[in-house]
Motif scaffolding. Structure first.
Motif, short mmCIF file in Angstrom:
data_model
loop_
_atom_site.label_atom_id
_atom_site.label_comp_id
_atom_site.label_asym_id
_atom_site.label_seq_id
_atom_site.Cartn_x
_atom_site.Cartn_y
_atom_site.Cartn_z
N ALA A 185 -2.58 3.81 0.06
CA ALA A 185 -2.24 2.89 1.15
C ALA A 185 -1.25 3.53 2.12
N LEU A 186 -0.27 4.23 1.58
CA LEU A 186 0.72 4.92 2.41
C LEU A 186 0.01 5.96 3.30
N LEU A 187 -0.83 6.81 2.68
CA LEU A 187 -1.54 7.85 3.43
C LEU A 187 -2.50 7.23 4.45
N ASN A 188 -3.27 6.24 4.04
CA ASN A 188 -4.23 5.65 4.97
C ASN A 188 -3.54 4.99 6.15
N GLY A 189 -2.34 4.47 5.97
CA GLY A 189 -1.57 3.95 7.10
C GLY A 189 -1.23 5.04 8.10
N ILE A 190 -0.88 6.21 7.59
CA ILE A 190 -0.58 7.35 8.46
C ILE A 190 -1.84 7.80 9.19
N VAL A 191 -2.97 7.83 8.48
CA VAL A 191 -4.25 8.21 9.09
C VAL A 191 -4.60 7.24 10.22
N ALA B 231 0.31 19.70 -8.33
CA ALA B 231 1.35 18.71 -8.64
C ALA B 231 1.43 17.71 -7.50
N CYS B 232 1.94 16.54 -7.81
CA CYS B 232 2.23 15.53 -6.80
C CYS B 232 3.49 14.80 -7.25
N HIS B 233 4.50 14.85 -6.40
CA HIS B 233 5.77 14.18 -6.69
C HIS B 233 5.95 13.01 -5.74
N VAL B 234 6.58 11.95 -6.24
CA VAL B 234 6.82 10.76 -5.44
C VAL B 234 8.32 10.50 -5.34
N ALA B 235 8.71 9.94 -4.20
CA ALA B 235 10.08 9.48 -3.99
C ALA B 235 10.07 7.97 -4.17
N VAL B 236 10.83 7.49 -5.15
CA VAL B 236 10.83 6.07 -5.49
C VAL B 236 12.18 5.46 -5.10
N LEU B 237 12.10 4.37 -4.37
CA LEU B 237 13.29 3.65 -3.92
C LEU B 237 13.83 2.77 -5.04
N PRO B 238 15.08 2.31 -4.93
CA PRO B 238 15.64 1.43 -5.97
C PRO B 238 14.81 0.18 -6.24
N ASP B 239 14.07 -0.31 -5.23
CA ASP B 239 13.23 -1.50 -5.45
C ASP B 239 11.89 -1.15 -6.13
N THR B 240 11.74 0.11 -6.52
CA THR B 240 10.57 0.70 -7.20
C THR B 240 9.38 0.96 -6.30
N SER B 241 9.52 0.73 -5.00
CA SER B 241 8.42 1.09 -4.09
C SER B 241 8.50 2.58 -3.79
N ILE B 242 7.37 3.13 -3.40
CA ILE B 242 7.29 4.57 -3.12
C ILE B 242 7.53 4.81 -1.64
N PHE C 235 3.93 13.35 2.92
CA PHE C 235 3.64 12.09 3.60
C PHE C 235 4.75 11.10 3.27
N THR C 236 5.27 10.42 4.32
CA THR C 236 6.33 9.44 4.10
C THR C 236 5.94 8.10 4.73
N ARG C 237 6.44 7.06 4.09
CA ARG C 237 6.14 5.69 4.49
C ARG C 237 6.59 5.42 5.93
N ARG C 238 5.87 4.53 6.58
CA ARG C 238 6.23 4.05 7.90
C ARG C 238 6.67 2.59 7.77
N PRO C 239 7.70 2.12 8.46
CA PRO C 239 8.58 2.96 9.27
C PRO C 239 9.29 3.99 8.39
N ARG C 240 9.61 5.09 9.02
CA ARG C 240 10.19 6.23 8.33
C ARG C 240 11.53 5.88 7.69
N ILE C 241 11.72 6.42 6.50
CA ILE C 241 12.99 6.29 5.78
C ILE C 241 13.60 7.68 5.72
N GLY C 242 14.78 7.85 6.26
CA GLY C 242 15.41 9.17 6.30
C GLY C 242 15.68 9.75 4.93
N GLY C 243 15.53 11.07 4.82
CA GLY C 243 15.90 11.79 3.61
C GLY C 243 14.83 11.92 2.55
N VAL C 244 13.67 11.30 2.76
CA VAL C 244 12.62 11.34 1.74
C VAL C 244 12.10 12.76 1.55
#
Length: 160
Positions: free
Chosen positions: A16-22, A51-62, A84-93
């Protein structure tokens, strides 16, 4: 934010994250939304996946993900990276993901990481430059699906 290896259970959220960017357009060479099967093959468990690594926020969303793969015609010892980073962009990911991805690639025996970025993706070009990637090749005028020519800049990062 924590960084961990992606799992098959992440496929839906990552897709879903990638398809939003597409859908947004203008930054990725991927022009069509991926099905869950395509996403899994490209980024999680296909024959070229490393490999594929994910950045997980404290609310457990990626917040984003970074993948390594060996598809294409790269020299021996090289691996491709995609970020690939979520939109709207979150700094530091991206900055949080790269040390984990870089160290994984090094431990896996790779000597070079390749990033190929659309020349019209100013954010992507700036991100990889900030990490220390250097230009080594430009594919001029690669046609998008609608025929628009866009250069692709290839950058490399030496691991050893």
């Amino acid at each position: 934010m924590t960084i961990r290896q992606a799992t098959d259970a992440d496929a839906g959220e990552l897709r879903a994250l990638l398809n939003g960017i597409v859908r947004e357009g203008g930054t990725t060479a991927i022009e069509d939304e991926l099905t869950e099967t395509e996403f899994t093959l490209w980024f999680l468990s296909g024959p070229d996946c490393v490999a594929c690594h994910v950045a997980v926020l404290p609310d457990t969303s990626i917040a984003g993900f970074q993948a390594l793969a060996t598809y294409g015609d790269l020299p021996d010892g090289w691996v491709d990276i995609a970020t690939f980073t979520r939109r709207p962009r979150i700094g530091g990911v991206g900055s949080a993901l790269f040390p984990v991805t870089r160290d994984f690639a090094s431990r896996a025996g790779f000597t070079m990481i390749n990033a190929t970025i659309r020349a019209d993706n100013a954010g992507g070009l700036a991100y990889y430059a900030k990490l220390g990637f250097t230009d080594y090749s430009v594919a001029v005028g690669v046609a998008l699906r609608d025929g628009t020519p866009v250069d692709r800049v290839s950058r490399r990062y030496a691991l050893r």
